[in-house]
Design an enzyme around this catalytic site. Structure first.
Site, PDB file in Angstrom:
ATOM      1  N   HIS A 153       0.831  -1.222   0.000  1.00  0.00           N
ATOM      2  CA  HIS A 153       0.000   0.000   0.000  1.00  0.00           C
ATOM      3  C   HIS A 153       0.856   1.260   0.000  1.00  0.00           C
ATOM      4  O   HIS A 153       0.400   2.308   0.463  1.00  0.00           O
ATOM      5  CB  HIS A 153      -0.943   0.033   1.216  1.00  0.00           C
ATOM      6  CG  HIS A 153      -1.688  -1.236   1.435  1.00  0.00           C
ATOM      7  ND1 HIS A 153      -2.946  -1.475   0.917  1.00  0.00           N
ATOM      8  CD2 HIS A 153      -1.343  -2.366   2.102  1.00  0.00           C
ATOM      9  CE1 HIS A 153      -3.345  -2.689   1.269  1.00  0.00           C
ATOM     10  NE2 HIS A 153      -2.386  -3.259   1.994  1.00  0.00           N
ATOM     11  N   SER A 274      15.256  21.107 -16.617  1.00  0.00           N
ATOM     12  CA  SER A 274      14.066  21.890 -16.925  1.00  0.00           C
ATOM     13  C   SER A 274      14.504  23.145 -17.657  1.00  0.00           C
ATOM     14  O   SER A 274      15.558  23.710 -17.370  1.00  0.00           O
ATOM     15  CB  SER A 274      13.354  22.256 -15.625  1.00  0.00           C
ATOM     16  OG  SER A 274      12.574  23.417 -15.819  1.00  0.00           O
ATOM     17  N   LYS A 280      16.299  21.491 -11.515  1.00  0.00           N
ATOM     18  CA  LYS A 280      15.620  20.225 -11.765  1.00  0.00           C
ATOM     19  C   LYS A 280      16.499  19.168 -12.415  1.00  0.00           C
ATOM     20  O   LYS A 280      17.363  19.464 -13.217  1.00  0.00           O
ATOM     21  CB  LYS A 280      14.389  20.451 -12.676  1.00  0.00           C
ATOM     22  CG  LYS A 280      13.241  21.171 -12.022  1.00  0.00           C
ATOM     23  CD  LYS A 280      12.642  20.446 -10.825  1.00  0.00           C
ATOM     24  CE  LYS A 280      11.856  19.220 -11.204  1.00  0.00           C
ATOM     25  NZ  LYS A 280      10.610  19.553 -11.902  1.00  0.00           N
ATOM     26  N   GLU A 287       9.779   8.012 -16.905  1.00  0.00           N
ATOM     27  CA  GLU A 287       8.428   8.518 -17.191  1.00  0.00           C
ATOM     28  C   GLU A 287       7.964   8.118 -18.597  1.00  0.00           C
ATOM     29  O   GLU A 287       6.822   7.715 -18.805  1.00  0.00           O
ATOM     30  CB  GLU A 287       8.393  10.044 -17.044  1.00  0.00           C
ATOM     31  CG  GLU A 287       8.621  10.516 -15.623  1.00  0.00           C
ATOM     32  CD  GLU A 287       8.898  12.013 -15.580  1.00  0.00           C
ATOM     33  OE1 GLU A 287       7.956  12.787 -15.728  1.00  0.00           O
ATOM     34  OE2 GLU A 287      10.074  12.397 -15.432  1.00  0.00           O
ATOM     35  N   LYS A 322      -0.336  -4.932 -38.988  1.00  0.00           N
ATOM     36  CA  LYS A 322       1.110  -4.720 -39.030  1.00  0.00           C
ATOM     37  C   LYS A 322       1.592  -3.504 -38.262  1.00  0.00           C
ATOM     38  O   LYS A 322       2.618  -3.571 -37.577  1.00  0.00           O
ATOM     39  CB  LYS A 322       1.581  -4.645 -40.482  1.00  0.00           C
ATOM     40  CG  LYS A 322       1.687  -6.023 -41.077  1.00  0.00           C
ATOM     41  CD  LYS A 322       1.788  -5.985 -42.578  1.00  0.00           C
ATOM     42  CE  LYS A 322       1.067  -7.160 -43.177  1.00  0.00           C
ATOM     43  NZ  LYS A 322      -0.411  -7.109 -42.980  1.00  0.00           N
TER      44      LYS A 322
HETATM   45  N1  ARG Z   1      -1.117  -6.379 -47.858  1.00  0.00           N
HETATM   46  C1  ARG Z   1      -1.999  -7.450 -47.545  1.00  0.00           C
HETATM   47  C2  ARG Z   1      -2.056  -7.670 -46.044  1.00  0.00           C
HETATM   48  O1  ARG Z   1      -1.149  -7.286 -45.394  1.00  0.00           O
HETATM   49  C3  ARG Z   1      -1.537  -8.727 -48.193  1.00  0.00           C
HETATM   50  C4  ARG Z   1      -2.621  -9.686 -48.464  1.00  0.00           C
HETATM   51  C5  ARG Z   1      -3.567  -9.114 -49.448  1.00  0.00           C
HETATM   52  N2  ARG Z   1      -4.505 -10.099 -49.883  1.00  0.00           N
HETATM   53  C6  ARG Z   1      -5.597  -9.778 -50.569  1.00  0.00           C
HETATM   54  N3  ARG Z   1      -6.373 -10.741 -50.907  1.00  0.00           N
HETATM   55  N4  ARG Z   1      -5.892  -8.531 -50.843  1.00  0.00           N
HETATM   56  O2  ARG Z   1      -3.004  -8.196 -45.513  1.00  0.00           O
END
Ligand code: ARG
Length: 457
Positions: A153, A274, A280, A287, A322
């Site tokens: 705590h 700072s 500072k 952080e 991605k």
């Molecule tokens: N750039 C696409 C992805 O990352 C690759 C696969 C695309 N496939 C499709 N049927 N359009 O998902």
């Protein structure tokens, strides 16, 4: 790539909206490795002659060289890394290039590339984790005797060695590494050969291609293989949790750096000043680490949300996997590196930690244990010591300043040797059970970690 069916070009807006090459170009090495292995599979299946296969391989390696030397121009009109590389290959080597996409779809191609990418990333993050663990162990070794109050705590609880506190993070990080290893094992399965969703009428020796790519197994259901992103969700979770551990360590460090605690000093190289207040010295690295963890959690949420409503099998939504993946990998990588450096420059202010630990109330549990060893039931002992704490506070005299008679007025079980438990050193030495912070235990934990983390281990 699909000009056969269409009579209009893709609109500029759609191109800009749908392109992914601005970020998935990072898969180029995995894409090329995958294509070279696929070409070998096609040769084995009698689709490519060995001359064609060799031309493909040579062309792809040239492309890789150009990408790595900044001589390759990715075009967003070609949408993604896969089509950029393939169309450049065909332009470069002619008809053999146009055969490469036989029995393959970008759906199994991208799933394969990303798995290869994740395997490499996991290996790198695992090394980063080891470096941070080493920095923590070295920090323990710089101050093996420093004591700090252990808190619950955020209230002082019981004394511990500072090394015990830091080694808690070494434990967390080792679970992070083992989680990454688990994830790696599960994702080590090759989707290539699953085609768009239903494999192909052209039969490729998939185990052969998998062994070329270093995959431990091949996927067993083509529909699952092209739509599965579980491995990304797992990796993003592993990364987020590791980030949370770093964030908690950061919070400790931020507290320890305050004038109020004053337990540690960070080096000038790992702090900032700072622009207004000349005195500072701010723990910005800690952080920012705490702050960036929000992104890691957010990336995991993005991916889970992305997946939850998708029908089978591949849907273009999956392209959105991605950016969070790359961002989480990059963020954790740089964070682990910079935190390790910060820890290497962190010094303990032992007089301050010793002063904080000299608070006699930290030994209240030890006094209760003393009574237990003199046959007082723990609940009763707890109450006796609680009353003694109140008495000591009202008298403004610490435990060591109370007389034996005063102790005995709370419990007849007290004897003169009670004063022996009133030292931090005794209290630490008494904590000999497995996992407890006796100096002997900590020394052997440090030896264990040293060996486990040595480059030869
Ligand atoms: N750039 C696409 C992805 O990352 C690759 C696969 C695309 N496939 C499709 N049927 N359009 O998902």
């Amino acid at each position: 790539m699909w000009k056969g069916r269409f009579s209009q070009p893709t609109s500029q807006l759609v191109q800009a909206f749908g392109e992914s090459v601005s970020f998935d170009w990072r898969l180029y090495a995995q894409d090329i490795r995958g294509s070279i292995a696929h070409a070998k599979g096609l040769e084995k299946a009698g689709i490519l002659t060995s001359g064609e296969r060799a031309a493909i391989e040579k062309g792809l390696l040239e492309i890789q060289h150009e990408i790595e030397h900044g001589d390759f121009e990715f075009q967003s009109s070609l949408e993604d890394v896969h089509m950029n590389i393939e169309s450049n290959l065909t332009a470069r080597i002619g008809p053999a290039g146009a055969k490469l996409h036989t029995a393959r779809s970008r759906n199994d191609q991208v799933a394969t590339d990303v798995r290869l990418y994740c395997k490499d990333a996991i290996d790198r993050l695992t090394t980063d984790i080891t470096h941070l663990q080493r920095a923590l162990v070295e920090a323990c070794e710089r101050c093996p005797d420093a004591v700090v109050p252990g808190y619950t705590h955020l209230q002082r609880g019981q004394p511990v060695l500072f090394a015990h506190h830091l080694l808690a993070y070494v434990e967390m990080l080792s679970r992070d590494a083992s989680r990454l290893a688990d994830t790696r094992k599960r994702l080590d399965v090759m989707p290539l050969g699953s085609g768009a969703l239903a494999g192909s009428t052209i039969i490729i020796d998939r185990p052969f291609v998998a062994s070329e790519l270093g995959f431990a197994a091949v996927s067993q259901n083509s529909m699952d293989a092209v739509s599965d992103r579980d491995f990304i969700a797992e990796l993003l979770f592993d990364i987020a949790l590791c980030g949370i551990h770093l964030s908690r360590l950061s919070e400790d460090i931020i507290l320890w750096c305050t004038a109020e605690f004053g337990f540690v000093t960070l080096s000038d190289a790992h702090t900032t000043g700072s622009s207004l207040m000349p005195q500072k010295k701010n723990p910005d690295v800690a952080e920012l680490t705490r702050g960036k963890t929000g992104r890691l959690v957010g990336n995991l949420m993005s991916l889970l949300t992305l997946l939850k409503g998708l029908p089978m099998t591949y849907n273009r939504d999956l392209q959105e996997d991605k950016e969070p993946l790359f961002d989480s990998i990059d963020t954790l990588h740089t964070t682990l590196e910079v935190v390790a450096e910060m820890i290497s420059g962190m010094d303990v202010n032992a007089p301050r930690t010793a002063a904080a630990t000299s608070d006699p109330l930290l030994l209240a549990t030890d006094l209760a244990d003393y009574l237990v060893k003199h046959a007082v039931p723990f609940r009763q002992a707890h109450e006796v010591i609680g009353k003694l704490v109140a008495f000591s506070l009202s008298e403004k005299r610490g435990f060591a300043q109370l007389t034996l008679e005063e102790y005995q007025s709370f419990s007849p079980a007290f004897e003169a040797d009670l004063f022996d438990c009133l030292s931090v050193q005794t209290a630490l030495e008494a904590r000999q059970g497995i996992g407890a912070p006796s100096p002997k235990n900590i020394a052997s934990q440090l030896t264990r970690w040293r060996a486990a983390l040595s480059p030869q281990a």
